[in-house]
Motif scaffolding. Structure first.
Motif, PDB file in Angstrom:
ATOM      1  N   GLY A  61      -7.855 -10.253  15.039  1.00 44.54           N
ATOM      2  CA  GLY A  61      -6.203 -10.610  15.323  1.00 44.54           C
ATOM      3  C   GLY A  61      -5.833 -11.195  13.494  1.00 44.54           C
ATOM      4  N   LEU A  62      -6.671 -11.079  13.097  1.00 45.53           N
ATOM      5  CA  LEU A  62      -6.397 -11.385  11.437  1.00 45.53           C
ATOM      6  C   LEU A  62      -4.889 -10.191  10.863  1.00 45.53           C
ATOM      7  N   VAL A  63      -4.717  -9.174  11.233  1.00 39.89           N
ATOM      8  CA  VAL A  63      -3.863  -8.004  11.478  1.00 39.89           C
ATOM      9  C   VAL A  63      -2.280  -8.589  11.417  1.00 39.89           C
ATOM     10  N   SER A  64      -2.560  -9.573  12.518  1.00 40.69           N
ATOM     11  CA  SER A  64      -0.783 -10.362  12.967  1.00 40.69           C
ATOM     12  C   SER A  64      -0.321 -11.165  11.607  1.00 40.69           C
ATOM     13  N   ILE A  65      -1.148 -11.411  10.929  1.00 36.48           N
ATOM     14  CA  ILE A  65      -0.284 -12.228   9.712  1.00 36.48           C
ATOM     15  C   ILE A  65      -0.170 -11.820   8.034  1.00 36.48           C
ATOM     16  N   VAL A  66      -1.009 -10.401   7.810  1.00 37.72           N
ATOM     17  CA  VAL A  66      -1.124  -9.890   7.235  1.00 37.72           C
ATOM     18  C   VAL A  66      -0.143  -8.588   6.800  1.00 37.72           C
ATOM     19  N   ASP A  67       0.126  -8.025   6.061  1.00 42.60           N
ATOM     20  CA  ASP A  67       0.964  -6.801   5.536  1.00 42.60           C
ATOM     21  C   ASP A  67       0.059  -6.229   3.991  1.00 42.60           C
ATOM     22  N   LEU A  68      -0.995  -5.351   5.107  1.00 39.71           N
ATOM     23  CA  LEU A  68      -1.929  -4.673   4.258  1.00 39.71           C
ATOM     24  C   LEU A  68      -1.119  -3.318   3.626  1.00 39.71           C
ATOM     25  N   LYS A  69      -1.559  -3.731   2.297  1.00 35.65           N
ATOM     26  CA  LYS A  69      -1.337  -1.989   1.787  1.00 35.65           C
ATOM     27  C   LYS A  69      -2.603  -1.429   1.268  1.00 35.65           C
ATOM     28  N   LEU A  70      -3.005  -0.518   1.742  1.00 42.40           N
ATOM     29  CA  LEU A  70      -3.786   0.329   0.995  1.00 42.40           C
ATOM     30  C   LEU A  70      -3.386   1.570  -0.768  1.00 42.40           C
ATOM     31  N   VAL A  71      -4.010   1.673  -1.281  1.00 43.28           N
ATOM     32  CA  VAL A  71      -3.523   2.384  -2.869  1.00 43.28           C
ATOM     33  C   VAL A  71      -4.641   3.879  -3.045  1.00 43.28           C
ATOM     34  N   PRO A  72      -4.876   4.611  -2.960  1.00 43.97           N
ATOM     35  CA  PRO A  72      -6.014   5.206  -3.366  1.00 43.97           C
ATOM     36  C   PRO A  72      -5.861   6.175  -4.711  1.00 43.97           C
ATOM     37  N   TYR A  73      -6.146   5.442  -5.465  1.00 41.28           N
ATOM     38  CA  TYR A  73      -6.132   5.987  -7.240  1.00 41.28           C
ATOM     39  C   TYR A  73      -7.921   5.447  -7.424  1.00 41.28           C
ATOM     40  N   GLY A  74      -7.665   4.075  -7.561  1.00 40.66           N
ATOM     41  CA  GLY A  74      -8.718   3.305  -8.080  1.00 40.66           C
ATOM     42  C   GLY A  74      -9.106   3.877  -9.715  1.00 40.66           C
ATOM     43  N   ASN A  75      -9.777   4.272  -9.505  1.00 42.06           N
ATOM     44  CA  ASN A  75     -11.032   4.540 -11.454  1.00 42.06           C
ATOM     45  C   ASN A  75     -10.307   5.632 -11.916  1.00 42.06           C
ATOM     46  N   ALA A  76      -9.659   6.086 -11.245  1.00 41.01           N
ATOM     47  CA  ALA A  76      -9.141   8.003 -11.799  1.00 41.01           C
ATOM     48  C   ALA A  76      -8.034   7.526 -12.877  1.00 41.01           C
ATOM     49  N   LYS A  77      -8.089   9.319 -14.002  1.00 41.07           N
ATOM     50  CA  LYS A  77      -7.342   8.753 -15.254  1.00 41.07           C
ATOM     51  C   LYS A  77      -6.138   9.874 -15.194  1.00 41.07           C
ATOM     52  N   ILE A  78      -5.359   9.668 -15.930  1.00 40.59           N
ATOM     53  CA  ILE A  78      -4.152  10.558 -15.753  1.00 40.59           C
ATOM     54  C   ILE A  78      -4.319  11.376 -17.540  1.00 40.59           C
ATOM     55  N   GLY A  79      -4.808  12.347 -17.460  1.00 44.74           N
ATOM     56  CA  GLY A  79      -4.506  12.515 -18.292  1.00 44.74           C
ATOM     57  C   GLY A  79      -3.481  13.038 -19.577  1.00 44.74           C
ATOM     58  N   SER A  80      -3.897  13.862 -20.475  1.00 55.63           N
ATOM     59  CA  SER A  80      -2.665  13.619 -21.903  1.00 55.63           C
ATOM     60  C   SER A  80      -1.061  14.640 -21.418  1.00 55.63           C
ATOM     61  N   ASP A  81      -1.378  14.804 -21.106  1.00 57.03           N
ATOM     62  CA  ASP A  81      -0.150  15.866 -20.540  1.00 57.03           C
ATOM     63  C   ASP A  81       1.262  14.922 -19.383  1.00 57.03           C
ATOM     64  N   GLY A  82      -0.239  13.974 -18.498  1.00 54.18           N
ATOM     65  CA  GLY A  82       0.856  12.839 -17.998  1.00 54.18           C
ATOM     66  C   GLY A  82       1.101  12.955 -16.255  1.00 54.18           C
ATOM     67  N   THR A  83       0.073  14.530 -16.027  1.00 51.02           N
ATOM     68  CA  THR A  83       0.454  14.504 -14.617  1.00 51.02           C
ATOM     69  C   THR A  83      -1.032  14.485 -14.239  1.00 51.02           C
TER      70      THR A  83
END
Length: 262
Positions: free
Chosen positions: A58-80
């Motif tokens: 029942g906890l789902v009724s009182i939370v706004d859950l946000k998932l962010v699938p990126y973690g420890n990844a790194k962006i290269g020098s080209d920015g993309t």
């Protein structure tokens, strides 16, 4: 161990004091955010054996859950360009899960699909992720369109910016945040923090059933289960397996493109 238990209890008490201090706020959901990466075994375990509980208790009724699938990844020098901690296949699955969040905004729907993928990660059979469309009762087209159009890459860059802007900065994954405050190593005890931060009056089964001793000996004494941000980009895989992982990822992208052409 005693210091870790004390730190966990102190953090939980801080949430309780903040909740009491702002009790005049009307019933409001608690924000719950998970910053993670798809092939991190600890992230997968938290999703499958931790977060999934909110749909049962029942906890789902009182939370706004946000998932962010990126973690420890790194962006290269080209920015993309993006390099993922557990190799190219993790970049593939991060993008697939980002596309799922975008294609199916409904929490029950996108969580069902992501749960399926992360269950396969735990089993070591993540290359079978396309089977999750059928298992979840979902069409593959929204995901294949997202990845083949370049939208998936844009979503990942957005999640990269969001993750890199965290204050305090994330140190590892899974990185769990409740109402803007990171739980650090006590993330598996997230239910206690959500209940402490909840300012509403609705009776929530999960909060009623919390034990008096919210930080158990088992949780406090176990080894910290996280993937640190500063670990090698190929960890925990050996560097000699990098070429094989790259080949598997290429095959995974081929699966996506083939599905998109149907």
């Amino acid at each position: 161990m005693a210091l870790r238990r004390l730190a966990s209890l102190f953090l939980l008490l801080s949430y309780l004091l903040c909740s009491i201090g702002s009790f005049s706020v009307s019933a409001q959901n608690v924000s719950l955010a998970l910053y993670y990466e798809s092939l991190c075994p600890y992230s997968a375990n938290f999703i499958v054996n931790g977060l999934a509980k909110i749909f049962e208790n029942g906890l789902v009724s009182i939370v706004d859950l946000k998932l962010v699938p990126y973690g420890n990844a790194k962006i290269g020098s080209d920015g993309t360009s993006i390099t993922c901690q557990h190799g190219p296949y993790e970049c593939l699955l991060n993008t697939v899960e980002a596309c799922a969040l975008n294609a199916w905004p409904d929490l029950d729907t996108h969580f069902r699909f992501i749960y399926c993928i992360e269950s396969l990660v735990m089993e070591g059979t993540y290359r079978r992720w396309p089977s999750c469309f059928k298992k979840s009762g979902l069409e593959s087209k929204p995901i294949t369109n997202c990845t083949s159009s370049g939208l998936g890459k844009k979503l990942e860059l957005k999640y990269a910016a969001e993750t890199n802007a965290l204050q305090p900065p994330h140190k590892y994954v899974p990185w769990v945040v409740v109402d803007g405050q990171p739980l650090y190593e006590d993330y598996m005890n997230f239910i206690s923090y959500v209940c402490a931060a909840y300012k509403g009056t609705a009776a929530v089964k999960a909060c009623k059933e919390l034990p008096l001793q919210t930080v158990t000996e088992v949780e406090s004494d176990r080894t910290l289960q996280v993937s640190f941000a500063e670990q090698s980009s190929t960890s925990p895989f050996k560097a000699t397996a990098a070429a094989k992982i790259t080949s598997q990822a290429s095959s995974g992208w081929h699966q996506v493109k083939m599905a998109a052409s149907k």
